[in-house]
Scaffold this motif. Structure first.
Motif, mmCIF file in Angstrom:
data_model
loop_
_atom_site.group_PDB
_atom_site.id
_atom_site.type_symbol
_atom_site.label_atom_id
_atom_site.label_comp_id
_atom_site.label_asym_id
_atom_site.label_seq_id
_atom_site.Cartn_x
_atom_site.Cartn_y
_atom_site.Cartn_z
ATOM 1 N N VAL A 1 0.861 -1.178 0.000
ATOM 2 C CA VAL A 1 0.000 0.000 0.000
ATOM 3 C C VAL A 1 0.896 1.226 0.000
ATOM 4 C CG1 VAL A 1 -1.818 1.261 1.194
ATOM 5 C CG2 VAL A 1 -1.781 -1.244 1.283
ATOM 6 N N GLY B 1 -2.356 5.579 -0.617
ATOM 7 C CA GLY B 1 -3.443 4.620 -0.556
ATOM 8 C C GLY B 1 -3.562 3.652 -1.709
ATOM 9 N N ASP B 2 -2.717 3.770 -2.735
ATOM 10 C CA ASP B 2 -2.770 2.823 -3.847
ATOM 11 C C ASP B 2 -2.325 1.439 -3.385
ATOM 12 O OD1 ASP B 2 -3.664 4.486 -5.929
ATOM 13 O OD2 ASP B 2 -1.648 5.302 -6.200
ATOM 14 N N VAL B 3 -3.058 0.424 -3.822
ATOM 15 C CA VAL B 3 -2.711 -0.961 -3.531
ATOM 16 C C VAL B 3 -2.029 -1.571 -4.750
ATOM 17 C CG1 VAL B 3 -3.591 -3.260 -2.941
ATOM 18 C CG2 VAL B 3 -4.615 -1.212 -1.913
#
Length: 292
Positions: free
Chosen positions: A133, A137-139
């Motif tokens: 992560v 907040g990008d996974v």
């Protein structure tokens, strides 16, 4: 067959599938914006190896790094494929520090499946999947990486690798008398599952020979197995060797054909999946256990 000696779990390379949603955006390591470089890289200390002679002290280890300081966390999950059964995916390691040295023991991995070290079986395979992560907040998973990153081992991205349970091939350990544990078409060919086979080293350093072959009642030739000496994985058989002559059944002679196999010289366990040619629609098991 429980493993009681040295096991090596070999890093086989990156794979192209995951349990994650394939519809997610793919990330390019070189693209502009906050996502650029939002990945985790891994350098293993050595080829991941588990030593069953010291199971509590067996582990895989390495260093996790990030190209840019924009990763919040990284989690490694695993699933176990054992005797055709696939476990649920379970988390085995998490970190929020980069760079960091990591150490994941075989005991921790097995406990994550609700199992013990004694449950390790020859031929077990493990699939590992990373998930990170970013600070925004990008996974990131293997599914949303650029294909050049996902498919190139040299990139060292820590999102997907596969490991199988095996041990290095030692010719001095492979020789002996073996009991047949499984033999496809044994009944058809009149073979006795309680029978034994003689195994000798050679003719080459990375080979061993099952002297009586697969079906002695059908005049089979000696079966010569070629292995990857580091892993014990079978890479070839003597495809010019007769598996059965076919005279009793009115068939033409059929020759050995490899599907897959693993050899555990450390435990005296030979696990083969063979086929025939030209009757190549008949994959079957040929499994042997050393008795002396």
């Amino acid at each position: 067959m429980k493993i009681n000696k040295i096991i090596t779990i070999l890093f086989l390379g990156f794979i192209f599938f995951s349990c994650e949603d394939n519809s997610k955006d793919r990330f390019d390591f070189g693209e502009a914006g906050d996502r650029a470089g939002s990945i985790v890289l891994v350098d293993f200390d050595q080829k991941p190896a588990f030593n069953a002679a010291d199971l509590p002290g067996s582990f895989i280890s390495g260093t996790l790094t990030t190209p840019l300081d924009n990763v919040e966390s990284y989690t490694l999950s695993a699933r176990r494929i054992s005797e055709g059964t696939v476990s649920e995916l379970t988390d085995v390691y998490t970190t929020t520090n980069f760079p960091t040295d990591f150490n994941v023991s075989l005991e921790e991995i097995m406990i994550s499946f609700g199992l013990q070290l004694d449950d390790v079986i020859a031929g077990d395979r493990f699939e590992f999947f990373g998930r990170s992560v970013s600070t925004n907040g990008d996974v990131v998973t293997i599914n949303n990486l650029d294909s050049d990153l996902a498919g190139e081992v040299g990139q060292k991205v820590a999102y997907s690798f596969e490991a199988s349970v095996s041990c290095p091939f030692d010719p001095s350990e492979i020789e002996g008398t073996y009991e047949i544990i499984a033999l496809g078409f044994a009944g058809f060919f009149g073979e006795d599952l309680n029978a034994t086979r003689t195994v000798i080293a050679g003719p080459d350093p990375d080979q061993f020979t099952i002297v009586e072959g697969e079906y002695p009642t059908q005049n089979s030739d000696p079966l010569i197995i070629t292995v990857d000496v580091e892993t014990g994985n079978v890479i070839a058989v003597n495809e010019d060797g007769v598996a059965f002559d076919g005279e009793d059944q009115g068939f033409p002679p059929n020759y050995y054909l490899l599907v897959e196999g693993s050899v555990f010289s450390c435990t005296g366990y030979i696990d083969l999946r063979l086929n025939f040619t030209p009757f190549n629609g008949n994959p079957h098991d040929f499994i042997l256990q050393k008795i002396n």
